[in-house]
Design an enzyme around this catalytic site. Structure first.
Site, PDB file in Angstrom:
ATOM      1  N   HIS B  12       0.827  -1.213   0.000  1.00 33.53           N
ATOM      2  CA  HIS B  12       0.000   0.000   0.000  1.00 33.53           C
ATOM      3  C   HIS B  12       0.867   1.272   0.000  1.00 33.53           C
ATOM      4  O   HIS B  12       0.499   2.277   0.586  1.00 33.53           O
ATOM      5  CB  HIS B  12      -1.005  -0.020   1.159  1.00 33.53           C
ATOM      6  CG  HIS B  12      -0.396  -0.167   2.520  1.00 33.53           C
ATOM      7  ND1 HIS B  12      -0.972  -0.905   3.525  1.00 33.53           N
ATOM      8  CD2 HIS B  12       0.735   0.351   3.055  1.00 33.53           C
ATOM      9  CE1 HIS B  12      -0.223  -0.832   4.614  1.00 33.53           C
ATOM     10  NE2 HIS B  12       0.808  -0.060   4.340  1.00 33.53           N
ATOM     11  N   HIS B  59      -0.765   4.821   9.710  1.00 36.19           N
ATOM     12  CA  HIS B  59       0.612   5.307   9.798  1.00 36.19           C
ATOM     13  C   HIS B  59       0.617   6.678  10.462  1.00 36.19           C
ATOM     14  O   HIS B  59       0.872   7.684   9.809  1.00 36.19           O
ATOM     15  CB  HIS B  59       1.241   5.409   8.413  1.00 36.19           C
ATOM     16  CG  HIS B  59       1.131   4.153   7.599  1.00 36.19           C
ATOM     17  ND1 HIS B  59      -0.031   3.760   6.999  1.00 36.19           N
ATOM     18  CD2 HIS B  59       2.053   3.206   7.300  1.00 36.19           C
ATOM     19  CE1 HIS B  59       0.178   2.609   6.347  1.00 36.19           C
ATOM     20  NE2 HIS B  59       1.423   2.259   6.524  1.00 36.19           N
ATOM     21  N   HIS B 193      10.819  -3.749   3.067  1.00 37.87           N
ATOM     22  CA  HIS B 193      11.238  -2.345   3.023  1.00 37.87           C
ATOM     23  C   HIS B 193      11.694  -1.874   4.394  1.00 37.87           C
ATOM     24  O   HIS B 193      11.218  -2.344   5.406  1.00 37.87           O
ATOM     25  CB  HIS B 193      10.155  -1.417   2.453  1.00 37.87           C
ATOM     26  CG  HIS B 193       8.862  -1.280   3.209  1.00 37.87           C
ATOM     27  ND1 HIS B 193       8.070  -2.336   3.579  1.00 37.87           N
ATOM     28  CD2 HIS B 193       8.198  -0.173   3.639  1.00 37.87           C
ATOM     29  CE1 HIS B 193       6.971  -1.885   4.186  1.00 37.87           C
ATOM     30  NE2 HIS B 193       7.028  -0.577   4.251  1.00 37.87           N
ATOM     31  N   GLU B 240       4.865  -5.475   8.235  1.00 41.36           N
ATOM     32  CA  GLU B 240       3.482  -5.305   7.764  1.00 41.36           C
ATOM     33  C   GLU B 240       2.911  -6.591   7.177  1.00 41.36           C
ATOM     34  O   GLU B 240       1.701  -6.766   7.120  1.00 41.36           O
ATOM     35  CB  GLU B 240       3.410  -4.192   6.702  1.00 41.36           C
ATOM     36  CG  GLU B 240       3.664  -2.821   7.288  1.00 41.36           C
ATOM     37  CD  GLU B 240       3.487  -1.688   6.269  1.00 41.36           C
ATOM     38  OE1 GLU B 240       3.332  -0.551   6.707  1.00 41.36           O
ATOM     39  OE2 GLU B 240       3.513  -1.947   5.047  1.00 41.36           O
TER      40      GLU B 240
HETATM   41 FE   LIG Z   1       2.366   0.694   5.505  1.00 42.98          FE
END
Ligand SMILES: [Fe+2]
Lengths: 134, 280
Positions: B12, B59, B193, B240
């Site tokens: 996302h 977030h 990431h 995530e």
């Molecule tokens: Fe995220």
């Protein structure tokens, strides 16, 4: 399956170049992160940009945290309890993208960092464990 | 009775929302990313789900450091796109199936998952970018969405196994909802990431591909991956991917992979996307 919390946490310190956002950091960085969060509002961003030092006076952060914010020293801010998604409010207000801000933490120039990402990113080789050197 | 028919997982990355919002779909940087969603857009237009249970994380948009719910379910009728610091995304509001959301909330609590119920909440890129990737730019989203937010920011996030079991409990809750509905469950975020510190920019394509493989080949392995492995192998934000396991847990044992897409990079991230159908 229960896990020993101390063993769980100790492993985090063995990851090169990474500050895991633990409850200890969350506690130390509470006001730093809440300050950053305040920049979500346009009127606060205006006040902040007009006089950064004055804006920080209203927040019960440590002097070190305040200085690191003024210096935009993001690695230092991570050490002082900052979380990247909150710190993002500061660099977004500066007009920086995630790639631009993140490259400053990696010690690389923005161009070199972008080139590394286009070439497939930073390899995990040698970056998994300090102790085991893998 | 309501039934879960399929699961979707996708990254996302905020930049993928920016690319769509600014009409950069054919830009050479973005094109190979969005092309991987073409199959899925056609597929979902035919599937026409009534409801999506959308698992994502906030977030630092709706939740600040004041409240850190491990699992929260959105139960209001409508959610607005969040202003993440540069104005809200130009996307439609998200309409909930609130009766079903409340039903799922009460069922999960009775099933020993102590959910946080949230009403007033704006939804950030974690929820809206996956909708844009699958539905493009409609005037209104063609589906009801039940937001399910997971804490993956402050450690410890829930274990992969706990996420899996929550998925199983969600499936039970859906099956006991007395309305004939085609329901999908989506897991979002990832893949590898790292957005912070000197190790920023870490990507582990090999690990990510194996994760995609094992969603069908060996889901038991995925279920028991410890947090430290995500951290070491996939970067500090790769965690995530535990949210994908809520989706996978909800699908049950009999599934078929219909589509897969993997691309490096989007911004700092390895983009992963998979479509899984439940076999009937
Ligand atoms: Fe995220």
């Amino acid at each position: 399956m229960t896990q020993d919390i101390h063993e769980y946490l100790a492993e985090f310190d063995d990851i090169p170049g990474t500050r895991v956002y633990t409850t200890k950091r969350a506690r130390a960085g509470y006001w730093l992160n809440q300050f950053a969060m305040s920049l979500m509002k346009a009127e606060n961003r205006e006040k902040w940009l007009a006089d950064e030092k004055a804006y920080l006076e209203d927040w019960p952060m440590t002097d070190e945290q305040k200085q690191a914010v003024l210096d935009r020293d993001y690695n230092r801010l991570l050490d002082l309890g900052g979380n990247i998604y909150f710190l993002a409010k500061i660099f977004s207000t500066d007009g920086l993208s995630f790639v631009q801000a993140v490259s400053t933490m990696s010690g690389m120039s923005e161009e070199d960092y972008k080139a590394m990402m286009m070439a497939g990113g930073r390899s995990p080789e040698g970056m998994r464990s300090i102790k085991e050197g893998r | 009775m309501a039934r879960i028919t399929a699961g979707v997982a996708t990254s996302h990355v905020p930049l993928l929302g920016v690319g769509i919002d600014q009409g950069k779909m054919d830009d050479p940087y973005f094109k190979p990313i969005y092309e991987g969603y073409e199959w899925s857009k056609k597929w979902i237009a035919e599937e026409k789900p009534d409801v999506i249970i959308l698992v994502y994380n906030d977030h630092a948009s709706a939740f600040d450091m004041n409240l850190i719910p491990t699992f929260a379910i959105g139960c209001a009728d409508e959610f607005q796109p969040a202003d993440e610091g540069w104005g809200p995304r130009p996307v439609p509001p998200v309409n909930n199936h609130a009766d079903m959301a409340w039903h799922i909330a009460q069922s999960l609590i009775l099933d020993e998952f102590d959910m946080t119920i949230i009403n007033k909440m704006d939804v950030d890129h974690g929820l809206t970018v996956p909708l844009s990737l699958l539905f493009g730019q409609p005037d209104a989203w063609p589906v009801k969405v039940i937001p399910l937010a997971v804490n993956v920011v402050t450690y410890p996030p829930p274990s992969g196994n706990r996420c899996w079991m929550l998925g199983e409990a969600i499936a039970r809750a859906v099956e006991s909802f007395d309305e004939d509905l085609n329901v999908q469950i989506w897991g979002t975020g990832g893949m590898s990431h790292q957005l912070q510190g000197p190790r920023a920019g870490l990507i582990n394509a090999e690990w990510d591909q194996k994760f995609l493989d094992d969603l069908t080949a060996d889901p038991e392995r995925l279920r028991h991956i410890p947090h430290i492995e995500y951290l070491r192998e996939t970067g500090s934000e790769g965690i995530e991917m535990v949210m994908w396991l809520i989706m996978r847990g909800a699908l049950g044992p009999m599934i078929k992979e219909r589509h897969r897409h993997f691309h490096v990079p989007a911004s700092n991230t390895a983009v992963g996307h998979i479509v899984l159908e439940k076999e009937t």
